[in-house]
Structure formats: structure tokens, C-alpha cells
Design an enzyme around this catalytic site. Structure first.
Site, PDB file in Angstrom:
ATOM      1  N   ARG A 188       0.967  -1.209   0.230  1.00  0.00           N
ATOM      2  CA  ARG A 188       0.393  -0.217  -0.006  1.00  0.00           C
ATOM      3  C   ARG A 188       0.606   1.369   0.198  1.00  0.00           C
ATOM      4  O   ARG A 188       0.707   2.873  -0.918  1.00  0.00           O
ATOM      5  CB  ARG A 188      -0.992  -0.196   1.509  1.00  0.00           C
ATOM      6  CG  ARG A 188      -1.909  -1.133   0.939  1.00  0.00           C
ATOM      7  CD  ARG A 188      -2.766  -1.022   2.261  1.00  0.00           C
ATOM      8  NE  ARG A 188      -3.648  -0.141   2.739  1.00  0.00           N
ATOM      9  CZ  ARG A 188      -4.509   0.441   1.990  1.00  0.00           C
ATOM     10  NH1 ARG A 188      -5.053  -0.317   1.768  1.00  0.00           N
ATOM     11  NH2 ARG A 188      -5.229   1.090   2.907  1.00  0.00           N
ATOM     12  N   ASP A 198      -2.678   7.181   3.500  1.00  0.00           N
ATOM     13  CA  ASP A 198      -2.005   8.577   2.783  1.00  0.00           C
ATOM     14  C   ASP A 198      -2.034   9.465   3.309  1.00  0.00           C
ATOM     15  O   ASP A 198      -1.757  10.664   4.195  1.00  0.00           O
ATOM     16  CB  ASP A 198      -3.069   7.979   1.238  1.00  0.00           C
ATOM     17  CG  ASP A 198      -4.094   9.007   1.269  1.00  0.00           C
ATOM     18  OD1 ASP A 198      -3.863  10.564   1.182  1.00  0.00           O
ATOM     19  OD2 ASP A 198      -5.679   8.244   1.262  1.00  0.00           O
ATOM     20  N   HIS A 231      -6.143   7.769  12.370  1.00  0.00           N
ATOM     21  CA  HIS A 231      -5.722   6.112  11.737  1.00  0.00           C
ATOM     22  C   HIS A 231      -4.034   5.985  11.568  1.00  0.00           C
ATOM     23  O   HIS A 231      -4.247   4.953  11.210  1.00  0.00           O
ATOM     24  CB  HIS A 231      -7.126   6.050  11.037  1.00  0.00           C
ATOM     25  CG  HIS A 231      -8.446   5.987  11.198  1.00  0.00           C
ATOM     26  ND1 HIS A 231      -9.514   5.888  10.599  1.00  0.00           N
ATOM     27  CD2 HIS A 231      -9.061   5.502  12.163  1.00  0.00           C
ATOM     28  CE1 HIS A 231     -10.669   5.532  11.145  1.00  0.00           C
ATOM     29  NE2 HIS A 231      -9.510   5.913  12.681  1.00  0.00           N
ATOM     30  N   CYS A 243      14.904   0.664  14.271  1.00  0.00           N
ATOM     31  CA  CYS A 243      14.368   1.382  14.896  1.00  0.00           C
ATOM     32  C   CYS A 243      15.832   2.158  15.079  1.00  0.00           C
ATOM     33  O   CYS A 243      16.114   2.372  15.587  1.00  0.00           O
ATOM     34  CB  CYS A 243      13.467   1.653  16.139  1.00  0.00           C
ATOM     35  SG  CYS A 243      12.705   2.798  17.305  1.00  0.00           S
TER      36      CYS A 243
HETATM   37 ZN   LIG Z   1      12.248   1.624  19.407  1.00  0.00          ZN
END
Ligand SMILES: [Zn+2]
Length: 227
Positions: free
Chosen positions: A51, A86, A101, A128
Site C-alpha cells: 500500500r 495516505d 488512523h 528503529c
Molecule cells: Zn524503538
């Protein structure tokens, strides 16, 4: 102002309801819950990675552009709350956008909860940037999870003079409650939607038609009446 799938659909962004709610043989519900992610993270990642890549093939439409034009005239007096994940509002030029959302272009760390821009397909397990763990999930609010920014949205509903819902079915809680809140605080309410929705009777003013047609007309009227 609240925007939903109807405004992005006209740019070619598929909605969950397209294709009979199926994706590669999976029910959409099966790739949009925390349980699905726990059970089969690769499938969930492939769904959202696809997506996200598809966004490169779509463009904002005249409805997004009209709302950006309205923000340039109204400044901080306009807030766009969108159910869409989006970035079409931002690409059209809107700056004050809340993604209740979530957002396809950010990831959320399941270890430290940091939100960060997506730098690579999440199925590749990029680290991360905050804690270094390779435990990112799509930054999308799944079924059964709490939408983002509800306090800020409540404050805006309390303070606003007018509330517009654009391209929303009205069926998705808590969006359906927004129009009732706004009206109870004295705001004018308008629905701009392709067709009548379940919550159409709650609005003072209703305009039906494609967002890319009815939204620019409405914005031009607003700008003309406010000079
Ligand atoms: Zn993290």
C-alpha cells in the site's frame, strides 16, 4: 473538517472495501488487527508495504487541492482530521493534518513506541532509529485499537464554528460522533459525500457528488463569502 476514504478513492487509492474486502486471498480484517500481526507479521508487512509503494502511483485530486487552498486562506483556523493513511493532503499542500488512523509513511516501534519515517519496506525489518531494535510495525490504527489525537480532535470540535465531513461513510466510530459533538457545541455542519450516508440526517447541509467536484465548488463559495 473530517476526511475519509471517499476523497482518496478519487485519486485511485483503493479502499478496504474495494475488491470485496479481500487481499491476496486474505480477508482484510486478517491483516488489520494486532492479533494478525502477532500471528503472521510477514503477511501484514507485505500488505502495508504494497500500500505504501502504491502511493507513488497516485496524486492528490482537486478536492485535496481545494482544502489546501482553504487552509492558505484560513491559516490556523482550519484543521483537517483524516481517516486516511495516505499523504495526499500533505502533498496537496495542507499543513494542519491529523491522521487519526495513522500514517503509511511512518512506522511505530513495538519496543519503545517511537514513531519514525519508513526508510525501507518493513518486511526487511529495518531498525528503529531511536532504540535500534528491529521491531517496527506499521503506524496504522488497527481494528480494536484507539485512534490517535482524540483529545486534540475533541478540543477542535468544541471550538469550531463549522464542521465538514468529506468522503466518510459515517459508519466508523468515533467519526460518526464528531458531527453530533460539533453540532451540540453550536457548529454548522455539512456533509460532502458521493451519496447519502448513514449519518446524512445529522447534518444541516448536505451535498452529494464526487469529492473532486463538490469540494472545490464548496471551497470557492466559502472563500467568496468571506472575501
Ligand atoms: Zn524503538
Amino acid at each position: 473538517m473530517l476526511t475519509g476514504a471517499g476523497i482518496s478513492a478519487e485519486s485511485g487509492v483503493p479502499t478496504f472495501r474495494d475488491a470485496g474486502g479481500l487481499w491476496e486471498g486474505h480477508r482484510v480484517e486478517d491483516v488489520a488487527t494486532p492479533e494478525a500481526f502477532e500471528r503472521d507479521p510477514d503477511t501484514v508487512h507485505r500488505f502495508y508495504d504494497a500500500r505504501r509503494r502504491a502511493l507513488a502511483r497516485v496524486e492528490p485530486n482537486p478536492a485535496h487541492e481545494a482544502l489546501a487552498r482553504l487552509e492558505r486562506a484560513m491559516g490556523d483556523d482550519l484543521l483537517v482530521v483524516t481517516q486516511n493513511v495516505d499523504d495526499l493532503h500533505e502533498r496537496a499542500g495542507s499543513r494542519r493534518v491529523l491522521h487519526m488512523h495513522g500514517d503509511l509513511l511512518t512506522a511505530r516501534c513495538t519496543r519503545c513506541d517511537a514513531r519514525s519515517p519508513v526508510a525501507a519496506d518493513l518486511i526487511e525489518r529495518p531498525p528503529c532509529p531511536e532504540c535500534g531494535e528491529r521491531m517496527l510495525r506499521p503506524d496504522v490504527v488497527w481494528f480494536g485499537e484507539m485512534p490517535y489525537d482524540l483529545d486534540e480532535i475533541d478540543e477542535a470540535l468544541l471550538a469550531c464554528d463549522a464542521f465538514a465531513a468529506i468522503g466518510t461513510s459515517g459508519a466508523v466510530y468515533p467519526a460518526a460522533g464528531f458531527v453530533m459533538s460539533a453540532a451540540s457545541f453550536g457548529a454548522r455542519t455539512i456533509e460532502l459525500n458521493l451519496a447519502a450516508s448513514e449519518i446524512t440526517p445529522l447534518f444541516e447541509d448536505v451535498r452529494h457528488g464526487p469529492a473532486s467536484v463538490v469540494v472545490p465548488v464548496w471551497v470557492d463559495e466559502l472563500l467568496a463569502s468571506h472575501g
